[in-house]
Write an enzyme that holds these catalytic residues in place. Structure first.
Site, PDB file in Angstrom:
ATOM      1  N   ASN A   8       0.873  -1.176   0.000  1.00  0.00           N
ATOM      2  CA  ASN A   8       0.000   0.000   0.000  1.00  0.00           C
ATOM      3  C   ASN A   8       0.914   1.231   0.000  1.00  0.00           C
ATOM      4  OD1 ASN A   8      -1.823   2.025   0.479  1.00  0.00           O
ATOM      5  ND2 ASN A   8      -2.755   1.073   2.284  1.00  0.00           N
ATOM      6  N   ARG A  88      -2.467  -2.076  -3.598  1.00  0.00           N
ATOM      7  CA  ARG A  88      -3.682  -1.294  -3.412  1.00  0.00           C
ATOM      8  C   ARG A  88      -3.626  -0.116  -4.386  1.00  0.00           C
ATOM      9  NH1 ARG A  88      -5.144   3.272   0.869  1.00  0.00           N
ATOM     10  NH2 ARG A  88      -7.354   3.404   0.389  1.00  0.00           N
ATOM     11  N   HIS A 177     -13.118   2.863  -0.200  1.00  0.00           N
ATOM     12  CA  HIS A 177     -13.087   1.842   0.873  1.00  0.00           C
ATOM     13  C   HIS A 177     -13.640   0.496   0.387  1.00  0.00           C
ATOM     14  CE1 HIS A 177     -13.651   5.313   4.023  1.00  0.00           C
ATOM     15  NE2 HIS A 177     -12.372   5.168   3.704  1.00  0.00           N
ATOM     16  N   ARG A 236     -12.734  15.399   7.292  1.00  0.00           N
ATOM     17  CA  ARG A 236     -13.511  15.706   6.069  1.00  0.00           C
ATOM     18  C   ARG A 236     -14.974  15.935   6.430  1.00  0.00           C
ATOM     19  NH1 ARG A 236     -11.990  10.612   2.697  1.00  0.00           N
ATOM     20  NH2 ARG A 236     -10.345  10.100   4.160  1.00  0.00           N
ATOM     21  N   GLU A 375      -8.060  -5.111   5.148  1.00  0.00           N
ATOM     22  CA  GLU A 375      -7.891  -4.820   3.723  1.00  0.00           C
ATOM     23  C   GLU A 375      -6.705  -5.579   3.121  1.00  0.00           C
ATOM     24  OE1 GLU A 375      -8.521  -0.783   5.174  1.00  0.00           O
ATOM     25  OE2 GLU A 375      -9.068  -0.270   3.119  1.00  0.00           O
TER      26      GLU A 375
END
Ligand code: ADP
Length: 387
Positions: A8, A88, A177, A236, A375
């Site tokens: 990643n 990823r 996601h 956010r 993940e």
């Protein structure tokens, strides 16, 4: 047994896990942080060995070379033992619906999407190109965060803006996601022994999103064209009327200021001065009124999404909590599930406090699950299946 490296790559960091497949055992993991800065840090962890050191990692190639050197000296007999690398990749646009073998054409596609994911795709591509050099014999696979949401129907992914503009500019809901939602969806369906379950999955971490699941597929999702819409996040905003941006533009704010304002200064940070939920909860428990309001506002937004998706799905079998907050915060789960009897949702306070896998009360019609996301494992599984 085949060894798969999951990578990643961020703009200034690189995280990895080495897994043995199909046993799914993690053989080694680690990260290099602050790549390009004087105080870069590398942390590596194997079965019998750990390493934490500061270093001068000027770029991703130097960082990955160091990881490869450590893996070869301490964990593997040779780098050739790594048969595949699962990368990823954040944005796959409308093009990538599945994990994909990386070719020159695939790299060009990832590059074409730089405009849609300027913070992520360039770093992801750099990670791929560096891995090709450091592990030339490994099969390289891209696993896209957006892929799982490609099943969302047009009535849900299209925005009601001029069609020509939307199509020319690629403006639509893509969702994010996806790897986490896909993993948690499968774990939940297995647990429920019902692959057709109607579910809402709440991924609540620094970034937050909700996905509506039907027949094992994503049919709606709260993040959209970019990762800003929907739920309130650490920094956010989540949903906001776009006319606020037009108003501020007219007042002379610059694009960079608006971007920082929405991405870095809003959400829980904007409301309370803190982005880490543990700190916000600590202050709330000490009587802080701003933190109280932020928690109410945040969980009220989540409730609205559950209600909307229960209506869209015409029913709800399970509500699933995952990621840092979803897995660990009994308070957030309690606030989200309170006064939801109308939808058939009620939780058992003691099961919730313990974070059991099923936390619904006996009378709850909807099963409420807490499922840790993973993940890296999902990327390893998808890479293994592909090769
Ligand atoms: P990321 O999106 O960066 O992967 P995580 O999924 O790790 O983030 O989630 C990070 C969030 O989880 C932070 O807001 C952190 O405060 C929160 N968190 C972690 N542990 C707990 C806990 N025990 N109680 C409440 N919040 C927690």
């Amino acid at each position: 047994m085949q060894k798969i490296l999951v990578l990643n790559s961020g703009s200034s960091s690189m995280k990895f896990q080495l897994l043995a497949m199909p046993s799914e055992k993690v053989i080694a993991s680690g990260m290099v942080d602050r790549i390009g800065q004087a105080d870069a840090l590398i942390k590596l962890k194997g079965e019998n060995d750990q390493l934490t050191e500061k270093g001068d990692f000027k770029n991703h190639q130097i960082a990955l070379n160091k990881v490869a050197q450590w893996l070869t000296e301490d964990v593997l007999k040779s780098p050739e033992e790594i048969v595949a690398i699962g990368h990823r990749v954040v944005h796959g646009g409308s093009h990538f619906k599945e994990p994909t073998l990386i070719t020159g054409a695939v790299k060009s596609n990832i590059k074409e999407l730089f405009g849609l994911a300027p913070l992520h795709n360039p770093a992801n591509l750099e990670g791929i190109e560096v891995a090709e050099k450091v592990f030339p014999n490994a099969i390289q696979v891209a696993v896209f965060d957006t892929a799982f949401h490609q099943s969302i129907p047009e009535k849900a992914f299209r925005y009601a803006i001029p069609k020509k503009l939307a199509d020319e500019e690629g403006i639509r809901l893509y969702g994010f996601h996806g790897t986490s939602h896909q993993y948690v969806n499968r774990q939940a369906a297995d647990h429920l022994k019902n692959p057709a379950a109607k579910m809402v999955i709440l991924h609540l971490g620094n970034g937050c999103s909700a996905t509506a699941i039907q027949d094992g597929q994503s049919v709606d999702h709260s993040l959209g064209f970019g990762p800003l819409s929907g739920l309130v996040m650490g920094t956010r905003s989540g949903d906001i009327d776009p006319s606020v941006m037009l108003y501020l533009l007219k007042k002379g704010y610059l694009e960079k200021e608006l971007s920082d304002f929405l991405n870095k200064q809003s959400g829980m940070l904007g409301l309370t001065g803190e982005s880490d939920l543990r700190e916000i909860i600590r202050k709330y428990e000490a009587g802080d009124q701003e933190c109280k309001l932020a928690l109410e506002l945040n969980t009220y937004r989540i409730k609205k999404y559950i209600g909307a998706y229960a209506a869209a799905l015409n029913g709800l079998d399970a509500l699933v909590f995952t990621a840092g907050i979803g897995e660990n915060s009994a308070l957030i789960r309690e606030l989200v599930c309170s006064e939801m009897e109308f939808l058939g949702i009620a939780i058992d306070p003691s099961k919730n406090e313990k974070g059991e896998i099923e936390i619904q009360a006996d009378e709850s019609k909807v099963r409420v699950l807490v499922i840790p996301t993973n993940e890296e494992l999902e990327i390893a599984r998808q890479t293994y299946q592909l090769i």
